[in-house]
Design a protein around this motif. Structure first.
Motif, short mmCIF file in Angstrom:
data_model
loop_
_atom_site.label_atom_id
_atom_site.label_comp_id
_atom_site.label_asym_id
_atom_site.label_seq_id
_atom_site.Cartn_x
_atom_site.Cartn_y
_atom_site.Cartn_z
N SER A 103 0.88 -1.18 0.00
CA SER A 103 0.00 0.00 0.00
C SER A 103 0.91 1.23 0.00
N PRO A 104 1.62 1.47 -1.11
CA PRO A 104 2.70 2.47 -1.08
C PRO A 104 2.25 3.88 -0.76
N ARG A 105 1.07 4.28 -1.27
CA ARG A 105 0.64 5.66 -1.01
C ARG A 105 0.28 5.86 0.46
N VAL A 152 11.37 5.86 2.08
CA VAL A 152 10.44 6.82 1.47
C VAL A 152 10.75 6.97 -0.02
N ALA A 153 12.03 7.02 -0.37
CA ALA A 153 12.39 7.12 -1.79
C ALA A 153 11.91 5.90 -2.57
N LEU A 154 12.02 4.72 -1.95
CA LEU A 154 11.54 3.50 -2.61
C LEU A 154 10.02 3.53 -2.78
N LEU A 155 9.30 3.99 -1.76
CA LEU A 155 7.84 4.06 -1.86
C LEU A 155 7.42 4.99 -3.01
N ILE A 156 8.15 6.09 -3.17
CA ILE A 156 7.85 7.01 -4.27
C ILE A 156 8.06 6.33 -5.62
N GLU A 157 9.12 5.53 -5.72
CA GLU A 157 9.35 4.78 -6.97
C GLU A 157 8.22 3.78 -7.22
N ILE A 158 7.75 3.14 -6.16
CA ILE A 158 6.66 2.15 -6.31
C ILE A 158 5.37 2.84 -6.77
N ILE A 159 5.09 4.03 -6.23
CA ILE A 159 3.89 4.77 -6.65
C ILE A 159 3.99 5.14 -8.13
N ALA A 160 5.17 5.59 -8.56
CA ALA A 160 5.35 5.91 -9.99
C ALA A 160 5.24 4.64 -10.84
N ASP A 161 5.72 3.52 -10.29
CA ASP A 161 5.57 2.24 -11.02
C ASP A 161 4.09 1.89 -11.21
N ARG A 162 3.29 2.10 -10.17
CA ARG A 162 1.86 1.79 -10.28
C ARG A 162 1.20 2.64 -11.38
N ALA A 163 1.61 3.90 -11.47
CA ALA A 163 1.05 4.78 -12.50
C ALA A 163 1.46 4.30 -13.90
N ALA A 164 2.73 3.92 -14.06
CA ALA A 164 3.20 3.43 -15.36
C ALA A 164 2.54 2.11 -15.71
N GLN A 212 -0.42 1.17 -15.08
CA GLN A 212 -1.76 1.42 -15.63
C GLN A 212 -1.71 1.77 -17.11
N GLU A 213 -0.59 2.32 -17.57
CA GLU A 213 -0.51 2.76 -18.97
C GLU A 213 0.08 1.71 -19.90
N VAL A 214 1.08 0.95 -19.40
CA VAL A 214 1.79 0.05 -20.32
C VAL A 214 1.70 -1.43 -19.93
N GLY A 215 1.20 -1.70 -18.71
CA GLY A 215 1.11 -3.10 -18.29
C GLY A 215 2.34 -3.53 -17.49
N GLU A 216 2.18 -4.59 -16.73
CA GLU A 216 3.23 -4.99 -15.81
C GLU A 216 4.43 -5.61 -16.51
#
Length: 281
Positions: free
Chosen positions: A29-31, A194-206, A208-212
Motif C-alpha cells: 500500500s505504497p501511497r 520513502v524514496a523507494l515508496l515514491i518509486e513504487i507509486i510511480a511504477d503503479r502509474a506506469a 496502468q498505462e503500459v502493463g506490468e
C-alpha cells in the motif's frame, strides 16, 4: 509531566521507523505507507516542538529538581528542533531550487529538444530522470531511445508520474522533517524507504498505462545498465529493482489494511496537539 510525556512520545515515534523499515508488507500500500511515514515524522517534530512551551506552562506537578531538569531538557529540545527546522527548510529550498535552475538551463543547452519539456542527451548510458518544478524537464539519453517501444513508454510514464504528482515536494518535506530531529534519534533507512515508496507509486502509474510486463522489463533494463545485480529468483532482501518487480506481481492488500494505515496517518500528527491541549487546560 506533559513535557516528559511528549519527550517519551517523540522518542517512541522516532524509534518506530527502525521497525517500519522491516515491515515490507507496507509497501503493498505504497501511497498509504508514504503518508504514514510523513505523519510519523511530523508527529515526532510536533512532540519536540511542543515539549518546551508545555513544560513552562505546567511545571508544578513535579518536585522542584526533576521538574527543573525536565523543563530544561524540553526547552533545549524545542528550541533545537525549531532552529534546525527553520535553517534546514531555508537551506534545502535554496539549494534545490538553485541546482534545478542550473540543471534545467544545462539540459536545454546541450540536449535535443523533443516536444515542450523533453530533452534527449547524447550518451551511451541508458538513463532517464526528471527535473521537477514549474518548468519541468523530462531527460532521457540516446541509448534509452534504443529500447523497445513498450519499455521506452514505461520509462516515460514512470518519470511523468513523478512530475505530475510532484514527488519531489513529498521527498523534500520528509527530508526537512527527518533532519530536524537530533542525529542520534533518526535513521537514514527512513529516507531510503520513502524514496523507494515514491518509486513504487510511480511504477503503479506506469503499470496502468503500459502493463506490468513492459514495466518489469524496463526496470530490468535500467537496473542492468546501472550495474545493479538482479537475482534470477526475486526474493526479499534483493535490490531495489528486484523489490519493485516483486511488488508488481504481489497481490493487492485487503481494504481494511489500507484503511488502518490511513487511520494511523490521521492519529499520529493529531495526538500530540490534543494531549497538549488536554493537559494545558
Amino acid at each position: 509531566m506533559i513535557a516528559a510525556l511528549l519527550l517519551l512520545c517523540a522518542a517512541a515515534l522516532i524509534a518506530v521507523p527502525h521497525v517500519l523499515v522491516r515491515a515490507e508488507r507496507l509497501r503493498r500500500s505504497p501511497r498509504a505507507a508514504l503518508i504514514l511515514w510523513q505523519a510519523l515524522s511530523l508527529s515526532a517534530v510536533l512532540c519536540l516542538l511542543g515539549a518546551g512551551p508545555i513544560a513552562w506552562l505546567r511545571p508544578r506537578p513535579l518536585p522542584p529538581v526533576p521538574g527543573g531538569v525536565v523543563t530544561a531538557l524540553a526547552t533545549i529540545a524545542s528550541l533545537g528542533v525549531l532552529i534546525h527546522l527553520l535553517v534546514r527548510t531555508h537551506d534545502v529550498d535554496r539549494r534545490i531550487r538553485t541546482a534545478r535552475d542550473e540543471h534545467r538551463q544545462l539540459v536545454d543547452l546541450v540536449g535535443r529538444h523533443e516536444g515542450e519539456h523533453t530533452r534527449v542527451l547524447k550518451s551511451e548510458q541508458v538513463a532517464a530522470y526528471c527535473v521537477p518544478g514549474a518548468r519541468s524537464r523530462l531527460v532521457i539519453t540516446d541509448a534509452l531511445t534504443a529500447l523497445p517501444s513498450d519499455q521506452l513508454a514505461a520509462v516515460v510514464a514512470h518519470e511523468e508520474a513523478h512530475l505530475r504528482e510532484r514527488h519531489d515536494l513529498v521527498l523534500e518535506f520528509f527530508t526537512v522533517l527527518h533532519t530536524a530531529t537530533p542525529r542520534f534519534m533518526r535513521t537514514d533507512a527512513a529516507l531510503t524507504e520513502v524514496a523507494l515508496l515514491i518509486e513504487i507509486i510511480a511504477d503503479r502509474a506506469a503499470w496502468q498505462e503500459v502493463g506490468e510486463v513492459s514495466l518489469a522489463r524496463a526496470i530490468l533494463s535500467l537496473a542492468e545498465a546501472a550495474g545493479e545485480q538482479v537475482p534470477t529468483g526475486i526474493s526479499a532482501g534483493a535490490g531495489a529493482a528486484a523489490t519493485r518487480i516483486r511488488l508488481l506481481l504481489s497481490d493487492e492488500p485487503a481494504p481494511w489494511q489500507t484503511l488502518a494505515l490511513y487511520l494511523f496517518c490521521v492519529a499520529a500528527p493529531t495526538t500530540p496537539p490534543v494531549l497538549s491541549v488536554l493537559v494545558a487546560g
